[in-house]
Design a protein around this motif. Structure first.
Motif, PDB file in Angstrom:
ATOM      1  N   TRP A 170       4.895   0.338  -0.812  1.00 54.51           N
ATOM      2  CA  TRP A 170       4.352  -0.634  -1.739  1.00 54.51           C
ATOM      3  C   TRP A 170       5.371  -0.946  -2.821  1.00 54.51           C
ATOM      4  O   TRP A 170       6.134  -0.085  -3.254  1.00 54.51           O
ATOM      5  CB  TRP A 170       3.105  -0.093  -2.422  1.00 54.51           C
ATOM      6  CG  TRP A 170       1.956   0.182  -1.505  1.00 54.51           C
ATOM      7  CD1 TRP A 170       1.808  -0.246  -0.221  1.00 54.51           C
ATOM      8  CD2 TRP A 170       0.806   0.943  -1.802  1.00 54.51           C
ATOM      9  NE1 TRP A 170       0.636   0.186   0.299  1.00 54.51           N
ATOM     10  CE2 TRP A 170      -0.012   0.933  -0.654  1.00 54.51           C
ATOM     11  CE3 TRP A 170       0.368   1.634  -2.911  1.00 54.51           C
ATOM     12  CZ2 TRP A 170      -1.234   1.578  -0.595  1.00 54.51           C
ATOM     13  CZ3 TRP A 170      -0.843   2.277  -2.861  1.00 54.51           C
ATOM     14  CH2 TRP A 170      -1.638   2.249  -1.718  1.00 54.51           C
ATOM     15  N   THR A 171       5.352  -2.179  -3.278  1.00 55.02           N
ATOM     16  CA  THR A 171       6.143  -2.571  -4.456  1.00 55.02           C
ATOM     17  C   THR A 171       5.189  -3.209  -5.447  1.00 55.02           C
ATOM     18  O   THR A 171       4.062  -3.575  -5.090  1.00 55.02           O
ATOM     19  CB  THR A 171       7.247  -3.595  -4.092  1.00 55.02           C
ATOM     20  OG1 THR A 171       6.629  -4.810  -3.671  1.00 55.02           O
ATOM     21  CG2 THR A 171       8.172  -3.046  -3.009  1.00 55.02           C
ATOM     22  N   ARG A 172       5.619  -3.369  -6.642  1.00 54.53           N
ATOM     23  CA  ARG A 172       4.783  -3.997  -7.666  1.00 54.53           C
ATOM     24  C   ARG A 172       4.388  -5.405  -7.232  1.00 54.53           C
ATOM     25  O   ARG A 172       3.238  -5.810  -7.371  1.00 54.53           O
ATOM     26  CB  ARG A 172       5.526  -4.013  -9.002  1.00 54.53           C
ATOM     27  CG  ARG A 172       4.739  -4.642 -10.123  1.00 54.53           C
ATOM     28  CD  ARG A 172       5.549  -4.587 -11.423  1.00 54.53           C
ATOM     29  NE  ARG A 172       4.938  -5.370 -12.456  1.00 54.53           N
ATOM     30  CZ  ARG A 172       3.943  -4.959 -13.243  1.00 54.53           C
ATOM     31  NH1 ARG A 172       3.457  -3.753 -13.088  1.00 54.53           N
ATOM     32  NH2 ARG A 172       3.450  -5.745 -14.178  1.00 54.53           N
ATOM     33  N   ASP A 173       5.338  -6.159  -6.699  1.00 53.32           N
ATOM     34  CA  ASP A 173       5.061  -7.533  -6.274  1.00 53.32           C
ATOM     35  C   ASP A 173       4.040  -7.592  -5.148  1.00 53.32           C
ATOM     36  O   ASP A 173       3.128  -8.420  -5.173  1.00 53.32           O
ATOM     37  CB  ASP A 173       6.363  -8.237  -5.848  1.00 53.32           C
ATOM     38  CG  ASP A 173       7.295  -8.478  -7.037  1.00 53.32           C
ATOM     39  OD1 ASP A 173       6.787  -8.567  -8.182  1.00 53.32           O
ATOM     40  OD2 ASP A 173       8.513  -8.569  -6.811  1.00 53.32           O
ATOM     41  N   THR A 174       4.173  -6.708  -4.162  1.00 51.84           N
ATOM     42  CA  THR A 174       3.220  -6.760  -3.044  1.00 51.84           C
ATOM     43  C   THR A 174       1.831  -6.289  -3.477  1.00 51.84           C
ATOM     44  O   THR A 174       0.831  -6.778  -2.951  1.00 51.84           O
ATOM     45  CB  THR A 174       3.696  -5.905  -1.845  1.00 51.84           C
ATOM     46  OG1 THR A 174       3.871  -4.558  -2.273  1.00 51.84           O
ATOM     47  CG2 THR A 174       4.984  -6.448  -1.251  1.00 51.84           C
ATOM     48  N   LEU A 175       1.750  -5.400  -4.427  1.00 52.85           N
ATOM     49  CA  LEU A 175       0.453  -4.951  -4.915  1.00 52.85           C
ATOM     50  C   LEU A 175      -0.289  -6.055  -5.653  1.00 52.85           C
ATOM     51  O   LEU A 175      -1.520  -6.115  -5.633  1.00 52.85           O
ATOM     52  CB  LEU A 175       0.604  -3.730  -5.825  1.00 52.85           C
ATOM     53  CG  LEU A 175       0.971  -2.421  -5.142  1.00 52.85           C
ATOM     54  CD1 LEU A 175       1.251  -1.347  -6.197  1.00 52.85           C
ATOM     55  CD2 LEU A 175      -0.143  -1.965  -4.221  1.00 52.85           C
ATOM     56  N   HIS A 176       0.452  -6.942  -6.326  1.00 55.99           N
ATOM     57  CA  HIS A 176      -0.161  -7.996  -7.132  1.00 55.99           C
ATOM     58  C   HIS A 176      -0.135  -9.348  -6.432  1.00 55.99           C
ATOM     59  O   HIS A 176      -0.498 -10.353  -7.038  1.00 55.99           O
ATOM     60  CB  HIS A 176       0.524  -8.064  -8.502  1.00 55.99           C
ATOM     61  CG  HIS A 176       0.297  -6.822  -9.324  1.00 55.99           C
ATOM     62  ND1 HIS A 176      -0.877  -6.557  -9.975  1.00 55.99           N
ATOM     63  CD2 HIS A 176       1.097  -5.748  -9.540  1.00 55.99           C
ATOM     64  CE1 HIS A 176      -0.800  -5.395 -10.571  1.00 55.99           C
ATOM     65  NE2 HIS A 176       0.392  -4.874 -10.332  1.00 55.99           N
ATOM     66  N   GLU A 177       0.268  -9.375  -5.205  1.00 55.16           N
ATOM     67  CA  GLU A 177       0.346 -10.611  -4.455  1.00 55.16           C
ATOM     68  C   GLU A 177      -1.055 -11.131  -4.146  1.00 55.16           C
ATOM     69  O   GLU A 177      -1.938 -10.379  -3.764  1.00 55.16           O
ATOM     70  CB  GLU A 177       1.083 -10.300  -3.134  1.00 55.16           C
ATOM     71  CG  GLU A 177       1.615 -11.494  -2.412  1.00 55.16           C
ATOM     72  CD  GLU A 177       2.421 -11.013  -1.208  1.00 55.16           C
ATOM     73  OE1 GLU A 177       1.790 -10.694  -0.186  1.00 55.16           O
ATOM     74  OE2 GLU A 177       3.640 -10.945  -1.332  1.00 55.16           O
ATOM     75  N   ARG A 178      -1.277 -12.412  -4.360  1.00 55.61           N
ATOM     76  CA  ARG A 178      -2.571 -13.041  -4.094  1.00 55.61           C
ATOM     77  C   ARG A 178      -2.498 -13.772  -2.748  1.00 55.61           C
ATOM     78  O   ARG A 178      -1.553 -14.509  -2.486  1.00 55.61           O
ATOM     79  CB  ARG A 178      -2.947 -14.033  -5.158  1.00 55.61           C
ATOM     80  CG  ARG A 178      -2.968 -13.472  -6.542  1.00 55.61           C
ATOM     81  CD  ARG A 178      -4.301 -12.831  -6.816  1.00 55.61           C
ATOM     82  NE  ARG A 178      -4.304 -12.363  -8.202  1.00 55.61           N
ATOM     83  CZ  ARG A 178      -4.985 -11.343  -8.616  1.00 55.61           C
ATOM     84  NH1 ARG A 178      -5.712 -10.686  -7.779  1.00 55.61           N
ATOM     85  NH2 ARG A 178      -4.950 -10.981  -9.864  1.00 55.61           N
ATOM     86  N   LYS A 179      -3.487 -13.547  -1.928  1.00 59.61           N
ATOM     87  CA  LYS A 179      -3.532 -14.246  -0.662  1.00 59.61           C
ATOM     88  C   LYS A 179      -4.248 -15.578  -0.836  1.00 59.61           C
ATOM     89  O   LYS A 179      -5.284 -15.646  -1.457  1.00 59.61           O
ATOM     90  CB  LYS A 179      -4.240 -13.405   0.411  1.00 59.61           C
ATOM     91  CG  LYS A 179      -3.461 -12.174   0.772  1.00 59.61           C
ATOM     92  CD  LYS A 179      -4.111 -11.479   1.911  1.00 59.61           C
ATOM     93  CE  LYS A 179      -3.271 -10.260   2.257  1.00 59.61           C
ATOM     94  NZ  LYS A 179      -3.742  -9.583   3.431  1.00 59.61           N
TER      95      LYS A 179
END
Length: 113
Positions: A102-111
């Protein structure tokens, strides 16, 4: 005896021996209907005086204050360990898994819908 320094008792002046050493002695005694450990410990004079004053205000003894503190401490630690065991068991039963870190960006990514 637990010591703060490596000076042998016979080498240190008496005032320094008292300041740098801590005594903890336990023995079992029969109290009421059960055996209880009798504990001797060393405290700073100021702390002991404040403890006595607190016990007096609460209509109890320093012994009862220490016993109550230790019970709460042990119970709280046991509850934390049980909670961690429960969390580990729950995580072990979970079907969700990630194939990549996990990275910060992928955790906060909106689908997008």
């Amino acid at each position: 005896m637990i010591r703060d320094d490596s000076i042998a008792d016979s080498e240190a002046p008496e005032s320094e021996r008292c300041q740098n050493s801590f005594l903890c002695y336990t023995d079992s005694v029969f109290y009421g209907e059960c055996f209880m450990a009798n504990l001797t410990l060393s405290l700073d004079d100021g702390l002991l005086q404040k403890s006595r004053e607190a016990a007096l205000r609460e209509h109890t003894s320093v012994n009862a204050l220490v016993r109550e503190y230790l019970v709460r401490y042990v119970d709280a630690k046991s509850r934390r360990l049980e909670a961690l065991d429960t969390l580990d068991a729950l995580a072990g039963r979970s079907a969700s898994a990630s194939s990549e870190a996990w990275t910060r960006d992928t955790l906060h990514e909106r689908k997008a819908d």
